[in-house]
Design an enzyme around this catalytic site. Sequence first.
Site, PDB file in Angstrom:
ATOM      1  N   LYS A 159       0.843  -1.209   0.000  1.00 39.85           N
ATOM      2  CA  LYS A 159       0.000   0.000   0.000  1.00 39.85           C
ATOM      3  C   LYS A 159       0.876   1.256   0.000  1.00 39.85           C
ATOM      4  CE  LYS A 159      -4.512   1.506   1.722  1.00 39.85           C
ATOM      5  NZ  LYS A 159      -5.112   1.680   0.391  1.00 39.85           N
TER       6      LYS A 159
HETATM    7  N1  PMP Z   1      -7.136  -2.789  -3.309  1.00 40.51           N
HETATM    8  C1  PMP Z   1      -6.599  -1.551  -3.373  1.00 40.51           C
HETATM    9  C2  PMP Z   1      -5.630  -1.246  -4.446  1.00 40.51           C
HETATM   10  C3  PMP Z   1      -6.981  -0.570  -2.441  1.00 40.51           C
HETATM   11  O1  PMP Z   1      -6.453   0.654  -2.500  1.00 40.51           O
HETATM   12  C4  PMP Z   1      -7.942  -0.899  -1.447  1.00 40.51           C
HETATM   13  C5  PMP Z   1      -8.384   0.141  -0.474  1.00 40.51           C
HETATM   14  N2  PMP Z   1      -7.583   0.200   0.662  1.00 40.51           N
HETATM   15  C6  PMP Z   1      -8.454  -2.204  -1.415  1.00 40.51           C
HETATM   16  C7  PMP Z   1      -8.023  -3.124  -2.365  1.00 40.51           C
HETATM   17  C8  PMP Z   1      -9.418  -2.634  -0.350  1.00 40.51           C
HETATM   18  O2  PMP Z   1      -8.753  -2.806   0.873  1.00 40.51           O
HETATM   19  P1  PMP Z   1      -9.496  -2.575   2.257  1.00 40.51           P
HETATM   20  O3  PMP Z   1     -10.681  -3.436   2.251  1.00 40.51           O
HETATM   21  O4  PMP Z   1      -8.518  -2.954   3.293  1.00 40.51           O
HETATM   22  O5  PMP Z   1      -9.849  -1.137   2.308  1.00 40.51           O
END
Ligand code: PMP
Length: 307
Positions: A159
């Site tokens: 991330k």
């Molecule tokens: N994939 C990406 C590329 C994202 O940016 C996100 C958002 N954080 C998600 C998936 C979903 O992750 P989460 O459920 O932890 O928010």
Amino acid sequence: MQDFTERPCWFEGRFVPLKEANVNIRTHALQYGTACFGGMRAYFNSEKNNLYLIRLEDHHARLRASSRILQMQWSMPFEEFRQITIELLRRGNWRENCYLRPIIYKSELSLSPRLHNVTDSFAMYAIPLDDYLDTRRGLRAMISSWVRLSDNQIPARAKATGGYINSALAKSEAMQSGFDEAIFLDVRGMVCEGSAENIFIVRDGKLITPGTASSILEGITRRTVLTMARDLGIETIERDISRTELYAADEVFFTGTGAQIAWVESIDHRPIGNGSIGPITEKLQKTFFAYVRGELPQYQHWLTPVY
Ligand code: PMP
């Protein structure tokens, strides 16, 4: 309502008004995209007059894993992270749905695109947020012409801010072509995720999503949905999905902290299922929205009440 940028955020080890939390133009993270972040939500329940943080411990753990990939020194224990998050919301008297952004960024003013021996700093701020994607209507999605970054290029798992150029290219291409959202394929041509969401399909009553080795972010909502589905007696499978399997799916939906559970009406102009929300998506969406408002005792352990 008070301008939210006047409310406190956590910056350089203390609470300051968000509008005063600014960094130098020479900041390493600004020059090279060397930051990693989280995206968390808190939901306000007006009947209970309380705000609920969602899966705080899991967000802390993921941020920590990201920081390790990027060779950061961040070692904030969960308890401290929890206290800062709660204090930030209390001091701002947040009583609405909001989104929190913890970020660890290489804060040194130095000139080399490297990871090691670069000082990092931690900050967190909140903004008001209801829907990020419209969850009441079906979304029109397209397969992106941009390929998802692989784990050996810029790991989605980390991330990292720099990696979001990949997402931005795909999201703009989709929106500027009249779609709501993009779907990435990975370097192998297999389905990956959306620009900021994980993706699920339903076929023959089974819930299928790509595995965590498919260049996806390890989504926390993805994990929530897998657990909820199993609890509802729905079979779940984590495996590769090919492009045309999307077109053939009975239901498709995105998950994410921002996206929540957002259903897909068509992909590349091909209607999914019968063009309305599918029964499994609907059931999961209802369960999800009840859970985040603190209405389901079985998922209470995922919530941190702020007040
Ligand atoms: N994939 C990406 C590329 C994202 O940016 C996100 C958002 N954080 C998600 C998936 C979903 O992750 P989460 O459920 O932890 O928010």
